[in-house]
Scaffold this motif. Structure first.
Motif, mmCIF file in Angstrom:
data_model
loop_
_atom_site.group_PDB
_atom_site.id
_atom_site.type_symbol
_atom_site.label_atom_id
_atom_site.label_comp_id
_atom_site.label_asym_id
_atom_site.label_seq_id
_atom_site.Cartn_x
_atom_site.Cartn_y
_atom_site.Cartn_z
ATOM 1 N N LEU A 51 0.811 -1.281 0.114
ATOM 2 C CA LEU A 51 0.023 -0.083 0.045
ATOM 3 C C LEU A 51 0.967 1.180 -0.055
ATOM 4 O O LEU A 51 1.664 1.448 0.982
ATOM 5 C CB LEU A 51 -0.791 -0.054 1.260
ATOM 6 C CG LEU A 51 -1.815 1.256 1.362
ATOM 7 C CD1 LEU A 51 -2.789 1.344 0.455
ATOM 8 C CD2 LEU A 51 -2.340 1.076 2.773
ATOM 9 N N LEU A 52 0.593 2.001 -1.028
ATOM 10 C CA LEU A 52 1.829 3.152 -1.340
ATOM 11 C C LEU A 52 0.971 4.321 -0.815
ATOM 12 O O LEU A 52 1.471 5.573 -0.688
ATOM 13 C CB LEU A 52 2.216 3.351 -2.539
ATOM 14 C CG LEU A 52 3.132 2.217 -3.229
ATOM 15 C CD1 LEU A 52 3.727 2.469 -4.475
ATOM 16 C CD2 LEU A 52 4.206 1.852 -2.115
ATOM 17 N N TYR A 53 -0.444 4.514 -1.282
ATOM 18 C CA TYR A 53 -1.053 5.794 -1.083
ATOM 19 C C TYR A 53 -2.333 5.360 -0.627
ATOM 20 O O TYR A 53 -3.063 4.379 -1.117
ATOM 21 C CB TYR A 53 -1.087 6.543 -2.365
ATOM 22 C CG TYR A 53 -1.687 7.597 -2.338
ATOM 23 C CD1 TYR A 53 -1.283 8.936 -2.039
ATOM 24 C CD2 TYR A 53 -3.133 7.822 -2.928
ATOM 25 C CE1 TYR A 53 -1.876 10.131 -2.004
ATOM 26 C CE2 TYR A 53 -3.779 9.029 -2.925
ATOM 27 C CZ TYR A 53 -2.958 10.026 -2.435
ATOM 28 O OH TYR A 53 -3.927 11.322 -2.482
ATOM 29 N N TYR A 54 -3.124 6.497 0.039
ATOM 30 C CA TYR A 54 -4.649 6.284 0.305
ATOM 31 C C TYR A 54 -5.133 7.664 0.826
ATOM 32 O O TYR A 54 -4.264 8.637 1.168
ATOM 33 C CB TYR A 54 -4.978 5.350 1.250
ATOM 34 C CG TYR A 54 -4.344 5.348 2.674
ATOM 35 C CD1 TYR A 54 -5.022 6.415 3.600
ATOM 36 C CD2 TYR A 54 -3.124 5.111 2.903
ATOM 37 C CE1 TYR A 54 -4.342 6.543 4.837
ATOM 38 C CE2 TYR A 54 -2.410 5.094 4.328
ATOM 39 C CZ TYR A 54 -3.305 6.044 5.270
ATOM 40 O OH TYR A 54 -2.734 6.255 6.382
ATOM 41 N N GLU A 55 -6.239 7.682 0.132
ATOM 42 C CA GLU A 55 -7.020 9.243 0.369
ATOM 43 C C GLU A 55 -8.317 8.738 1.236
ATOM 44 O O GLU A 55 -9.064 7.704 0.726
ATOM 45 C CB GLU A 55 -7.500 9.811 -0.696
ATOM 46 C CG GLU A 55 -6.386 10.549 -1.595
ATOM 47 C CD GLU A 55 -6.929 11.207 -2.899
ATOM 48 O OE1 GLU A 55 -6.121 11.623 -3.598
ATOM 49 O OE2 GLU A 55 -8.230 11.017 -3.167
ATOM 50 N N TYR A 56 -8.927 9.549 2.188
ATOM 51 C CA TYR A 56 -10.196 9.419 2.763
ATOM 52 C C TYR A 56 -11.207 10.411 2.116
ATOM 53 O O TYR A 56 -10.902 11.540 1.832
ATOM 54 C CB TYR A 56 -10.269 9.434 4.227
ATOM 55 C CG TYR A 56 -11.651 9.593 4.992
ATOM 56 C CD1 TYR A 56 -12.137 8.747 5.481
ATOM 57 C CD2 TYR A 56 -12.073 10.896 5.209
ATOM 58 C CE1 TYR A 56 -13.276 8.743 5.859
ATOM 59 C CE2 TYR A 56 -13.339 11.225 5.936
ATOM 60 C CZ TYR A 56 -13.927 10.030 6.282
ATOM 61 O OH TYR A 56 -15.108 9.938 6.754
#
Length: 99
Positions: A51-56
């Motif tokens: 997992l490199l990136y996430y946005e809520y």
């Protein structure tokens, strides 16, 4: 009226050569599924377990719109986006308390 929240996320392999962009209402569970080969066939085939990136997003519909937008981006734009949040492009699964 209650809205369902959502996340947009980017998974990659250990060499950072392939990216997968997804959307989910439960980021922790979805990443766990990908790591354990229960996610998409694409993720499993290319071993995209990091997992490199996430946005809520407060609304899942906004997360879906953002996913569609990111999927149309050039590779360089995706890398720049990832590096703004995660400059070393390290695996963020530990942030979610996953083994």
């Amino acid at each position: 009226m209650l809205f369902k929240q959502g996340h947009v996320y980017i998974m990659s392999n250990q060499y950072r050569t392939t990216f997968y962009i997804g959307v989910t209402a439960d980021l922790r569970s979805r990443v766990w599924q990908h790591i354990n080969g229960e996610g998409s066939a694409f993720v499993k085939r290319y071993q995209l377990h990091d997992l490199l990136y996430y946005e809520y997003h407060e609304r899942i519909t906004d997360a879906i719109d953002r996913e569609k937008q990111l999927k149309n981006w050039h590779r360089d734009w995706k890398i720049k986006l990832i590096q703004e949040m995660n400059p070393e492009m390290r695996n963020l699964k530990g942030d979610l308390d996953l083994p």
